[in-house]
Write a protein that holds these residues in place. Structure first.
Motif, PDB file in Angstrom:
ATOM      1  N   LEU A   1       0.828  -1.216   0.000  1.00 16.56           N
ATOM      2  CA  LEU A   1       0.000   0.000   0.000  1.00 16.56           C
ATOM      3  C   LEU A   1       0.859   1.261   0.000  1.00 16.56           C
ATOM      4  N   ALA A   2       1.990   1.198   0.688  1.00 18.40           N
ATOM      5  CA  ALA A   2       2.873   2.374   0.763  1.00 18.40           C
ATOM      6  C   ALA A   2       3.401   2.776  -0.603  1.00 18.40           C
ATOM      7  N   SER A   3       3.523   1.806  -1.501  1.00 15.65           N
ATOM      8  CA  SER A   3       4.069   2.115  -2.823  1.00 15.65           C
ATOM      9  C   SER A   3       3.009   2.085  -3.930  1.00 15.65           C
ATOM     10  N   ALA A   4       1.743   2.051  -3.554  1.00 22.17           N
ATOM     11  CA  ALA A   4       0.665   2.022  -4.550  1.00 22.17           C
ATOM     12  C   ALA A   4       0.585   3.349  -5.295  1.00 22.17           C
ATOM     13  N   PRO A   5       0.085   3.323  -6.527  1.00 24.70           N
ATOM     14  CA  PRO A   5      -0.033   4.573  -7.294  1.00 24.70           C
ATOM     15  C   PRO A   5      -1.027   5.530  -6.630  1.00 24.70           C
ATOM     16  N   PRO A   6      -0.755   6.819  -6.717  1.00 27.00           N
ATOM     17  CA  PRO A   6      -1.599   7.807  -6.040  1.00 27.00           C
ATOM     18  C   PRO A   6      -3.015   7.910  -6.604  1.00 27.00           C
ATOM     19  N   THR A   7      -3.249   7.321  -7.744  1.00 28.88           N
ATOM     20  CA  THR A   7      -4.591   7.377  -8.332  1.00 28.88           C
ATOM     21  C   THR A   7      -5.513   6.287  -7.777  1.00 28.88           C
TER      22      THR A   7
ATOM     23  N   ARG B   1      -9.920   1.248  -0.908  1.00 32.93           N
ATOM     24  CA  ARG B   1     -10.935   0.225  -1.189  1.00 32.93           C
ATOM     25  C   ARG B   1     -10.523  -0.635  -2.385  1.00 32.93           C
ATOM     26  N   GLU B   2     -10.086   0.009  -3.470  1.00 35.76           N
ATOM     27  CA  GLU B   2      -9.658  -0.740  -4.656  1.00 35.76           C
ATOM     28  C   GLU B   2      -8.489  -1.669  -4.336  1.00 35.76           C
ATOM     29  N   LEU B   3      -7.544  -1.159  -3.555  1.00 44.80           N
ATOM     30  CA  LEU B   3      -6.340  -1.930  -3.259  1.00 44.80           C
ATOM     31  C   LEU B   3      -6.592  -3.105  -2.324  1.00 44.80           C
ATOM     32  N   LEU B   4      -7.645  -3.019  -1.523  1.00 44.07           N
ATOM     33  CA  LEU B   4      -7.916  -4.076  -0.553  1.00 44.07           C
ATOM     34  C   LEU B   4      -9.021  -5.045  -0.982  1.00 44.07           C
ATOM     35  N   VAL B   5      -9.591  -4.828  -2.163  1.00 43.93           N
ATOM     36  CA  VAL B   5     -10.618  -5.761  -2.651  1.00 43.93           C
ATOM     37  C   VAL B   5     -10.032  -7.168  -2.689  1.00 43.93           C
ATOM     38  N   GLY B   6     -10.761  -8.087  -2.102  1.00 43.06           N
ATOM     39  CA  GLY B   6     -10.323  -9.471  -2.084  1.00 43.06           C
ATOM     40  C   GLY B   6      -9.279  -9.793  -1.031  1.00 43.06           C
ATOM     41  N   GLN B   7      -8.802  -8.809  -0.312  1.00 37.03           N
ATOM     42  CA  GLN B   7      -7.768  -9.015   0.702  1.00 37.03           C
ATOM     43  C   GLN B   7      -8.351  -9.229   2.095  1.00 37.03           C
ATOM     44  N   PHE B   8      -9.622  -8.850   2.287  1.00 30.31           N
ATOM     45  CA  PHE B   8     -10.203  -8.820   3.626  1.00 30.31           C
ATOM     46  C   PHE B   8     -10.606 -10.184   4.142  1.00 30.31           C
ATOM     47  N   ALA B   9     -10.304 -10.405   5.409  1.00 27.83           N
ATOM     48  CA  ALA B   9     -10.934 -11.445   6.201  1.00 27.83           C
ATOM     49  C   ALA B   9     -11.843 -10.681   7.165  1.00 27.83           C
ATOM     50  N   ASP B  10     -13.115 -10.971   7.134  1.00 29.89           N
ATOM     51  CA  ASP B  10     -14.069 -10.268   7.988  1.00 29.89           C
ATOM     52  C   ASP B  10     -14.080 -10.882   9.388  1.00 29.89           C
ATOM     53  N   VAL B  11     -14.124 -10.001  10.393  1.00 29.21           N
ATOM     54  CA  VAL B  11     -14.212 -10.419  11.782  1.00 29.21           C
ATOM     55  C   VAL B  11     -15.532  -9.871  12.317  1.00 29.21           C
ATOM     56  N   ILE B  12     -16.463 -10.751  12.614  1.00 27.73           N
ATOM     57  CA  ILE B  12     -17.775 -10.334  13.115  1.00 27.73           C
ATOM     58  C   ILE B  12     -17.603  -9.826  14.548  1.00 27.73           C
ATOM     59  N   VAL B  13     -18.082  -8.618  14.798  1.00 30.84           N
ATOM     60  CA  VAL B  13     -17.953  -8.014  16.127  1.00 30.84           C
ATOM     61  C   VAL B  13     -19.304  -7.492  16.599  1.00 30.84           C
ATOM     62  N   ASP B  14     -19.446  -7.370  17.897  1.00 37.79           N
ATOM     63  CA  ASP B  14     -20.636  -6.779  18.503  1.00 37.79           C
ATOM     64  C   ASP B  14     -20.271  -5.369  18.956  1.00 37.79           C
ATOM     65  N   ASP B  15     -19.925  -4.523  17.983  1.00 38.53           N
ATOM     66  CA  ASP B  15     -19.445  -3.171  18.259  1.00 38.53           C
ATOM     67  C   ASP B  15     -19.973  -2.233  17.172  1.00 38.53           C
ATOM     68  N   PRO B  16     -21.109  -1.573  17.422  1.00 35.33           N
ATOM     69  CA  PRO B  16     -21.651  -0.673  16.401  1.00 35.33           C
ATOM     70  C   PRO B  16     -20.733   0.510  16.086  1.00 35.33           C
ATOM     71  N   GLY B  17     -19.766   0.781  16.957  1.00 35.22           N
ATOM     72  CA  GLY B  17     -18.830   1.881  16.713  1.00 35.22           C
ATOM     73  C   GLY B  17     -17.998   1.702  15.462  1.00 35.22           C
ATOM     74  N   VAL B  18     -17.840   0.473  14.995  1.00 36.26           N
ATOM     75  CA  VAL B  18     -17.002   0.244  13.813  1.00 36.26           C
ATOM     76  C   VAL B  18     -17.663   0.759  12.543  1.00 36.26           C
ATOM     77  N   VAL B  19     -18.978   0.964  12.567  1.00 34.10           N
ATOM     78  CA  VAL B  19     -19.684   1.470  11.385  1.00 34.10           C
ATOM     79  C   VAL B  19     -20.314   2.843  11.620  1.00 34.10           C
TER      80      VAL B  19
END
Length: 190
Positions: free
Chosen positions: A145-151, A155-173
């Motif tokens: 990510l540090a060397s990704a193009p500025p354009t 969100r684009e760079l992390l598509v497909g990279q996420f592992a979702d962690v289900i939480v009981d914390d409405p503050g995250v959204v």
């Protein structure tokens, strides 16, 4: 080592004053974000600032490193890259947790949970089916990510990279961007 980054370089144009300095329960949003990261296991912590509010944010907070984004108009990725440049100076870096200042109710236990799981890409908390913040990324992904193009966008760079962690914390959204959002959250102007 888990490095924490708080992104505060936005202009807060919709809110009308520095969002980082809004208060909730007597604590500024930026202080809450730093405290949650620290109590969640991130240390050290860098707060990314930019004009026109950077000086005011720096004056209101101690015990963190500040990094300046000279071009915040390039978007959130530019601020993250400024923070990642600081994080990547640490040879013992295992992961980075980056947080948005407009999510002031994120619980430290949520951050601990994100930090405790093995990390090979990116993790995000999910509450009620919605992805949120903060986001945890591996050191290898931080370098990418540090060397990704500025354009690009985060969100684009992390598509497909996420592992979702289900939480009981409405503050995250809970995203506070407008005076109405602030009022509805019980927050106030400093």
């Amino acid at each position: 080592m888990i490095f924490g980054i708080v992104l505060t370089a936005g202009r807060s144009s919709r809110l009308g004053f520095p969002k980082a300095l809004a208060q909730l329960d007597g604590e500024t949003f930026v202080a809450r974000a730093v405290r949650a990261l620290r109590e969640g296991g991130a240390d050290p912590i860098c707060v990314v600032v930019a004009p026109p509010h950077g000086s005011a944010i720096e004056a209101a907070l101690e015990g963190v490193t500040f990094a300046h984004n000279p071009e915040p108009e390039r978007g959130m990725l530019s601020s993250l890259q400024v923070g990642l440049a600081v994080a990547l100076r640490h040879a013992d870096l295992d992961a980075v947790l980056f947080s948005l200042v407009d999510h002031p109710r994120v619980r430290p236990e949520t951050i601990r949970r994100l930090a405790a799981l093995p990390l090979s890409g990116a993790r995000r908390p999910v509450y009620s089916g919605r992805g949120g913040h903060p986001v945890a990324i591996s050191a290898a992904l931080a370098r990418e990510l540090a060397s990704a193009p500025p354009t690009a966008t985060i969100r684009e760079l992390l598509v497909g990279q996420f592992a979702d962690v289900i939480v009981d914390d409405p503050g995250v959204v809970e995203d506070i961007d407008t005076p109405r959002d602030l009022e509805d959250s019980g927050g106030s102007r400093a």
